[in-house]
Design a protein around this motif. Structure first.
Motif: not given
Ligand code: GDP
Length: 297
Positions: A34, A37-39, A173, A227
């Motif tokens: 969450g 990372k993926t983003t 952010d 991201g």
């Molecule tokens: P992962 O589990 O680490 O791969 O996280 P995800 O990439 O799936 O992102 C989890 C949530 O955080 C999603 O709803 C994204 O849109 C949000 N998110 C990702 N990057 C950012 C960021 O830089 N800022 C904010 N505010 N939200 C982000």
């Protein structure tokens, strides 16, 4: 910048690690789920990748269900220099905060790649080697504004002895610039106090411009990133990768807003070859020596 890159390419190519026209680079991302990372990976791809190779595949270790490791491959081209990029994603890490061994599968994955390369090196025939050694590991830190958690410290310590470790503050952010500056300072202090060896890019003194750039990049660690996979419009009409808020846009590629550009420069544009080289010379060598010592007895 290009001449420095080419010089490094030529020097390193003599060691047969990369060729003049391309290299393979493996990047690992880890941290709690969450955190974006993926983003981040998709943002990195969408701001740099020319063509995606359509070969996503999953790598799941049978010995452990704690972490599922996912591998994505893509191809990037930077000024005629072709990069075969492999991203190793470790979703789910940190969901098991009470599980002290949460990092084990990640550490095992890193060691397994060294081991597999070492075994191939010992073969008499010269078949093309499959090399999945990780050249850089981004460790995502939750933007709490406080300090590193004990789990972060534990994991970072273990990673730093095996791989080029690069700490990243997620979702920059969501924290004010004053709080971010304080947070960064505190993280740097903990990293120093705990003697965690993070990756530091080299400073090439023979090129003043590059040397200044390297100092800027070093000073920005831990890298605060934003991201976003969507394009948004700023108040002055520019269309950028960013996140829209009522007050305006948090821009991914604006150096006033976050360190995404510096981190991308470090990974893909300036220090990729040093990351590859130091993986071979430092981390792989350390693994090889350690294995030789243990196997002697
Ligand atoms: P992962 O589990 O680490 O791969 O996280 P995800 O990439 O799936 O992102 C989890 C949530 O955080 C999603 O709803 C994204 O849109 C949000 N998110 C990702 N990057 C950012 C960021 O830089 N800022 C904010 N505010 N939200 C982000």
């Amino acid at each position: 910048q290009q001449s420095a890159l080419l010089t490094t390419v030529l020097i390193i190519s003599r060691r047969k690690i990369v060729s003049k026209r391309g290299a393979s680079f493996t990047l690992m991302v880890c941290g709690e789920s969450g955190l974006g990372k993926t983003t981040f990976v998709n943002t990195l791809f969408s701001t740099s990748v020319k063509s995606y190779a359509d070969n996503r595949r999953r790598h799941a270790k049978q010995t452990s269900q704690t972490v599922e490791i996912e591998i994505t491959k893509a191809e990037l081209e930077e000024r005629d220099f072709r990069i075969r990029l492999t991203v190793v994603d470790t979703p789910g890490f940190g969901d098991y905060v009470n599980n002290k061994e949460a990092w084990t599968p990640i550490v095992e994955f890193l060691d397994d790649q060294h081991e597999s390369f070492m075994v191939q090196e010992q073969q008499p025939h010269r078949a093309e080697k499959v090399d999945m050694r990780v050249h850089a590991c981004l460790y995502f830190i939750r933007p709490t504004g406080h300090t590193l958690k004990p789990l972060d410290i534990e994991v970072m310590k273990r990673l730093s002895t095996r791989v080029n470790l690069i700490p990243v503050i997620a979702k920059a952010d969501t924290i004010s610039s004053e709080d971010l500056a304080e947070f960064k300072l505190r993280i740097r202090q903990v990293i120093e106090a705990q003697d965690i060896k993070v990756y530091t890019p080299p400073i090439e003194d023979d090129d003043p411009l590059m040397a200044d750039k390297a100092r800027e990049i070093i000073a920005a660690m831990p890298y605060a990133v934003i991201g976003s996979e969507t394009d948004v419009q700023t108040a002055d009409g520019r269309v950028v990768k960013g996140r829209q808020y009522l007050w305006g846009v948090a821009e991914v590629e604006n150096e006033e807003h976050c360190d995404f550009v510096k981190l991308r420069d470090l990974l893909i544009r300036i220090d990729m070859l040093d990351l590859i080289y130091s993986t071979e010379e430092k981390h792989y060598e350390a693994y090889r020596l350690q294995q030789m010592e243990t196997r002697k007895f």
